[in-house]
Design a protein around this motif. Sequence first.
Motif, PDB file in Angstrom:
ATOM      1  N   ILE A  49      -0.970   6.976  -6.237  1.00 54.35           N
ATOM      2  CA  ILE A  49      -2.129   6.768  -5.366  1.00 54.35           C
ATOM      3  C   ILE A  49      -2.596   8.083  -4.730  1.00 54.35           C
ATOM      4  O   ILE A  49      -3.778   8.264  -4.467  1.00 54.35           O
ATOM      5  CB  ILE A  49      -1.845   5.698  -4.284  1.00 54.35           C
ATOM      6  CG1 ILE A  49      -3.156   5.242  -3.657  1.00 54.35           C
ATOM      7  CG2 ILE A  49      -0.859   6.201  -3.247  1.00 54.35           C
ATOM      8  CD1 ILE A  49      -3.044   3.992  -2.827  1.00 54.35           C
ATOM      9  N   LEU A  80       3.995   2.300   1.499  1.00 53.66           N
ATOM     10  CA  LEU A  80       3.591   1.918   0.157  1.00 53.66           C
ATOM     11  C   LEU A  80       4.702   1.045  -0.396  1.00 53.66           C
ATOM     12  O   LEU A  80       5.786   1.524  -0.694  1.00 53.66           O
ATOM     13  CB  LEU A  80       3.373   3.148  -0.723  1.00 53.66           C
ATOM     14  CG  LEU A  80       3.030   2.887  -2.188  1.00 53.66           C
ATOM     15  CD1 LEU A  80       1.701   2.149  -2.304  1.00 53.66           C
ATOM     16  CD2 LEU A  80       2.990   4.183  -2.964  1.00 53.66           C
ATOM     17  N   GLU A  82       5.954  -1.818  -3.173  1.00 53.71           N
ATOM     18  CA  GLU A  82       5.737  -2.449  -4.468  1.00 53.71           C
ATOM     19  C   GLU A  82       6.778  -3.546  -4.634  1.00 53.71           C
ATOM     20  O   GLU A  82       7.959  -3.336  -4.355  1.00 53.71           O
ATOM     21  CB  GLU A  82       5.849  -1.429  -5.596  1.00 53.71           C
ATOM     22  CG  GLU A  82       4.764  -0.381  -5.543  1.00 53.71           C
ATOM     23  CD  GLU A  82       4.879   0.648  -6.626  1.00 53.71           C
ATOM     24  OE1 GLU A  82       3.898   0.824  -7.361  1.00 53.71           O
ATOM     25  OE2 GLU A  82       5.947   1.274  -6.738  1.00 53.71           O
ATOM     26  N   THR A 102       1.306  -4.658  -4.803  1.00 46.93           N
ATOM     27  CA  THR A 102       1.368  -3.350  -4.156  1.00 46.93           C
ATOM     28  C   THR A 102       0.602  -3.446  -2.846  1.00 46.93           C
ATOM     29  O   THR A 102      -0.549  -3.878  -2.828  1.00 46.93           O
ATOM     30  CB  THR A 102       0.773  -2.249  -5.047  1.00 46.93           C
ATOM     31  OG1 THR A 102       1.463  -2.233  -6.295  1.00 46.93           O
ATOM     32  CG2 THR A 102       0.899  -0.885  -4.388  1.00 46.93           C
ATOM     33  N   ILE A 104      -0.404  -1.256   0.734  1.00 47.19           N
ATOM     34  CA  ILE A 104      -0.459   0.072   1.344  1.00 47.19           C
ATOM     35  C   ILE A 104      -0.962  -0.061   2.773  1.00 47.19           C
ATOM     36  O   ILE A 104      -1.833  -0.866   3.065  1.00 47.19           O
ATOM     37  CB  ILE A 104      -1.358   1.018   0.523  1.00 47.19           C
ATOM     38  CG1 ILE A 104      -1.279   2.430   1.079  1.00 47.19           C
ATOM     39  CG2 ILE A 104      -2.765   0.519   0.462  1.00 47.19           C
ATOM     40  CD1 ILE A 104      -1.811   3.464   0.139  1.00 47.19           C
ATOM     41  N   GLN A 149      -2.412   1.261  -8.251  1.00 47.66           N
ATOM     42  CA  GLN A 149      -2.523   2.273  -7.202  1.00 47.66           C
ATOM     43  C   GLN A 149      -3.855   3.009  -7.300  1.00 47.66           C
ATOM     44  O   GLN A 149      -4.456   3.348  -6.272  1.00 47.66           O
ATOM     45  CB  GLN A 149      -1.337   3.239  -7.269  1.00 47.66           C
ATOM     46  CG  GLN A 149      -0.061   2.597  -6.780  1.00 47.66           C
ATOM     47  CD  GLN A 149       1.051   3.595  -6.556  1.00 47.66           C
ATOM     48  OE1 GLN A 149       0.816   4.764  -6.243  1.00 47.66           O
ATOM     49  NE2 GLN A 149       2.288   3.132  -6.687  1.00 47.66           N
TER      50      GLN A 149
END
Length: 178
Positions: A49, A80, A82, A102, A104, A149
């Motif tokens: 990302i 972050l 996952e 995912t 963020i 991402q």
Amino acid sequence: MSRRALLLLLAAGVSACGFQLRGGRPLPDVLRSVFIEVNQEYRTLEPPIVASLRSALRARGAEVQRKARDAEARLVIERLDEHRQVISVGSDGKAIEYELTTTIQYTVKADGRTVLPHQSLSLSRDYSFNADAVLAKEAEELKLREAMQAELAELMMLRLEASLMMPTSVETPPPTPH
């Protein structure tokens, strides 16, 4: 002559639907000189990302600095996460489909203050799994994570543009005398 008419018709149709070339949007002033900071524990490599954000910011005219002290603003990726979850199993009880999620969390800081407080974005995708092709499916999962991402980076840019381009204060007009 018919070729020109076809091109004109195509151009009119594309413009009528609201099509706009990518990268034509203005970048908020606070992001003109920015440092991307990643709070990551136990990671040795930069997450995909960051490269996607760096590319998106540069495409819109920002100077992405290598050191925080050289930048006017910091885009801080606070978390972050996952996650992979089984969403279906076969008759033998083995996983045949997974969902990748995912998430963020980020903030934007400039001049020692928080310009954009904690924001969160999440994206999920699912994929099938075949135990006979484990290596291929692991590579597919890795590519899917990278693509997610990259998509999150674009979503972040849209949200940053929308949030930071809004006026910080709304001026009310003076009352008119009666």
